[in-house]
Design an enzyme around this catalytic site. Sequence first.
Site, PDB file in Angstrom:
ATOM      1  N   ASP A   1       0.854  -1.217   0.065  1.00 37.20           N
ATOM      2  CA  ASP A   1      -0.037  -0.113   0.006  1.00 37.20           C
ATOM      3  C   ASP A   1       0.740   1.242   0.026  1.00 37.20           C
ATOM      4  O   ASP A   1       1.919   1.105   0.716  1.00 37.20           O
ATOM      5  CB  ASP A   1      -0.947  -0.005   1.264  1.00 37.20           C
ATOM      6  CG  ASP A   1      -2.242   0.854   1.220  1.00 37.20           C
ATOM      7  OD1 ASP A   1      -3.306   0.490   0.994  1.00 37.20           O
ATOM      8  OD2 ASP A   1      -1.787   2.177   1.098  1.00 37.20           O
TER       9      ASP A   1
ATOM     10  N   ASN B   1     -12.703  -3.013   3.143  1.00 36.37           N
ATOM     11  CA  ASN B   1     -13.352  -1.896   3.038  1.00 36.37           C
ATOM     12  C   ASN B   1     -14.668  -2.385   2.028  1.00 36.37           C
ATOM     13  O   ASN B   1     -14.299  -2.445   0.910  1.00 36.37           O
ATOM     14  CB  ASN B   1     -12.876  -0.572   2.761  1.00 36.37           C
ATOM     15  CG  ASN B   1     -11.999  -0.576   3.921  1.00 36.37           C
ATOM     16  OD1 ASN B   1     -12.116  -0.713   5.104  1.00 36.37           O
ATOM     17  ND2 ASN B   1     -10.678   0.133   4.004  1.00 36.37           N
TER      18      ASN B   1
ATOM     19  N   GLN C   1     -13.985   2.455   1.661  1.00 35.84           N
ATOM     20  CA  GLN C   1     -13.491   2.064   0.542  1.00 35.84           C
ATOM     21  C   GLN C   1     -13.364   3.282  -0.659  1.00 35.84           C
ATOM     22  O   GLN C   1     -14.393   4.235  -0.682  1.00 35.84           O
ATOM     23  CB  GLN C   1     -14.688   0.968  -0.252  1.00 35.84           C
ATOM     24  CG  GLN C   1     -13.870   0.488  -1.551  1.00 35.84           C
ATOM     25  CD  GLN C   1     -14.957  -0.867  -2.009  1.00 35.84           C
ATOM     26  OE1 GLN C   1     -15.659  -1.184  -1.548  1.00 35.84           O
ATOM     27  NE2 GLN C   1     -14.490  -1.383  -2.816  1.00 35.84           N
TER      28      GLN C   1
ATOM     29  N   VAL D   1     -11.213   2.370  -3.542  1.00 39.58           N
ATOM     30  CA  VAL D   1     -11.104   2.065  -5.044  1.00 39.58           C
ATOM     31  C   VAL D   1     -11.974   0.674  -5.119  1.00 39.58           C
ATOM     32  O   VAL D   1     -12.078  -0.261  -4.258  1.00 39.58           O
ATOM     33  CB  VAL D   1      -9.608   1.399  -5.077  1.00 39.58           C
ATOM     34  CG1 VAL D   1      -9.284   0.786  -6.509  1.00 39.58           C
ATOM     35  CG2 VAL D   1      -8.635   2.671  -4.807  1.00 39.58           C
TER      36      VAL D   1
ATOM     37  N   HIS E   1     -10.249  -5.533  -3.164  1.00 36.01           N
ATOM     38  CA  HIS E   1      -8.776  -5.749  -2.826  1.00 36.01           C
ATOM     39  C   HIS E   1      -9.029  -5.951  -1.176  1.00 36.01           C
ATOM     40  O   HIS E   1      -9.850  -5.570  -0.497  1.00 36.01           O
ATOM     41  CB  HIS E   1      -7.985  -4.652  -2.980  1.00 36.01           C
ATOM     42  CG  HIS E   1      -8.776  -3.224  -2.629  1.00 36.01           C
ATOM     43  ND1 HIS E   1      -9.631  -2.676  -2.986  1.00 36.01           N
ATOM     44  CD2 HIS E   1      -8.010  -2.535  -1.328  1.00 36.01           C
ATOM     45  CE1 HIS E   1      -9.882  -1.487  -2.396  1.00 36.01           C
ATOM     46  NE2 HIS E   1      -9.245  -1.584  -1.376  1.00 36.01           N
TER      47      HIS E   1
ATOM     48  N   HIS F   1      -6.984  -5.873   2.156  1.00 34.89           N
ATOM     49  CA  HIS F   1      -5.723  -5.383   2.953  1.00 34.89           C
ATOM     50  C   HIS F   1      -5.266  -6.151   3.994  1.00 34.89           C
ATOM     51  O   HIS F   1      -5.869  -6.661   4.882  1.00 34.89           O
ATOM     52  CB  HIS F   1      -6.192  -4.236   3.913  1.00 34.89           C
ATOM     53  CG  HIS F   1      -6.680  -3.042   3.015  1.00 34.89           C
ATOM     54  ND1 HIS F   1      -5.846  -1.565   2.962  1.00 34.89           N
ATOM     55  CD2 HIS F   1      -7.824  -2.547   2.631  1.00 34.89           C
ATOM     56  CE1 HIS F   1      -6.745  -0.943   2.229  1.00 34.89           C
ATOM     57  NE2 HIS F   1      -7.892  -1.322   2.112  1.00 34.89           N
TER      58      HIS F   1
HETATM   59  P1  5GP Z   1      -9.855   1.232   0.119  1.00 36.91           P
HETATM   60  O1  5GP Z   1      -9.614   2.874   0.428  1.00 36.91           O
HETATM   61  O2  5GP Z   1     -10.440   1.335  -1.379  1.00 36.91           O
HETATM   62  O3  5GP Z   1     -10.051   0.286   1.074  1.00 36.91           O
HETATM   63  O4  5GP Z   1      -8.156   1.034  -0.041  1.00 36.91           O
HETATM   64  C1  5GP Z   1      -7.729   1.487  -1.257  1.00 36.91           C
HETATM   65  C2  5GP Z   1      -6.101   1.631  -0.880  1.00 36.91           C
HETATM   66  O5  5GP Z   1      -5.179   1.931  -1.896  1.00 36.91           O
HETATM   67  C3  5GP Z   1      -5.562   2.722  -0.025  1.00 36.91           C
HETATM   68  O6  5GP Z   1      -5.197   2.044   1.339  1.00 36.91           O
HETATM   69  C4  5GP Z   1      -4.513   3.451  -0.745  1.00 36.91           C
HETATM   70  O7  5GP Z   1      -3.498   3.631   0.103  1.00 36.91           O
HETATM   71  C5  5GP Z   1      -4.178   2.351  -1.620  1.00 36.91           C
HETATM   72  N1  5GP Z   1      -3.718   2.988  -3.102  1.00 36.91           N
HETATM   73  C6  5GP Z   1      -4.412   3.916  -3.602  1.00 36.91           C
HETATM   74  N2  5GP Z   1      -3.460   4.328  -4.872  1.00 36.91           N
HETATM   75  C7  5GP Z   1      -2.766   3.690  -4.789  1.00 36.91           C
HETATM   76  C8  5GP Z   1      -1.472   3.559  -5.835  1.00 36.91           C
HETATM   77  O8  5GP Z   1      -1.576   4.114  -6.654  1.00 36.91           O
HETATM   78  N3  5GP Z   1      -0.506   2.728  -5.402  1.00 36.91           N
HETATM   79  C9  5GP Z   1      -0.441   1.958  -4.192  1.00 36.91           C
HETATM   80  N4  5GP Z   1       0.534   1.095  -3.704  1.00 36.91           N
HETATM   81  N5  5GP Z   1      -1.795   1.843  -3.368  1.00 36.91           N
HETATM   82  C10 5GP Z   1      -2.600   2.704  -3.608  1.00 36.91           C
END
Ligand code: 5GP
Length: 114
Positions: free
Chosen positions: A31, A87, A94, A96, A100, A102
């Site tokens: 992440d 999430n 969430q 993205v 996915h 974590h």
């Molecule tokens: P969510 O908030 O959807 O559960 O998790 C998305 C995760 O993707 C976040 O923890 C965020 O830091 C990670 N993330 C978003 N953009 C990028 C990226 O360009 N590269 C990487 N390695 N992680 C990303």
Amino acid sequence: MTEPSVFTRIIDREIPAEIVHEDDLVIALRDIAPQAPVHVLVVPKDPQYADVAELAAGDPALLAHVVATAKRIAEAEAGGEFRLIFNTGAGAGQTVFHVHAHVLAGGLEESRLA
Ligand code: 5GP
């Protein structure tokens, strides 16, 4: 056509990431904003599932493979114990909408569910 997710762009090598595992079904990457000493995202390559509920309903074997991959990463990096977070929905954090997991590990003894 919707825009490809940031994870699809990483899978397609359009943007860089630190990839720790890849096979035919999933990719795992660190992440960009880690919340624990080990914070890896395990992402199915198939972009059709927006969240874990859709994945569980549509392809439970792929969800099991995500979990098995998380276990392997935790074994390699943190003795095999880990927290797995999906999430699910903007109201749950969430950001993205390409499913996915974590994988959080290392130094979590004092950290209970927030
Ligand atoms: P969510 O908030 O959807 O559960 O998790 C998305 C995760 O993707 C976040 O923890 C965020 O830091 C990670 N993330 C978003 N953009 C990028 C990226 O360009 N590269 C990487 N390695 N992680 C990303």
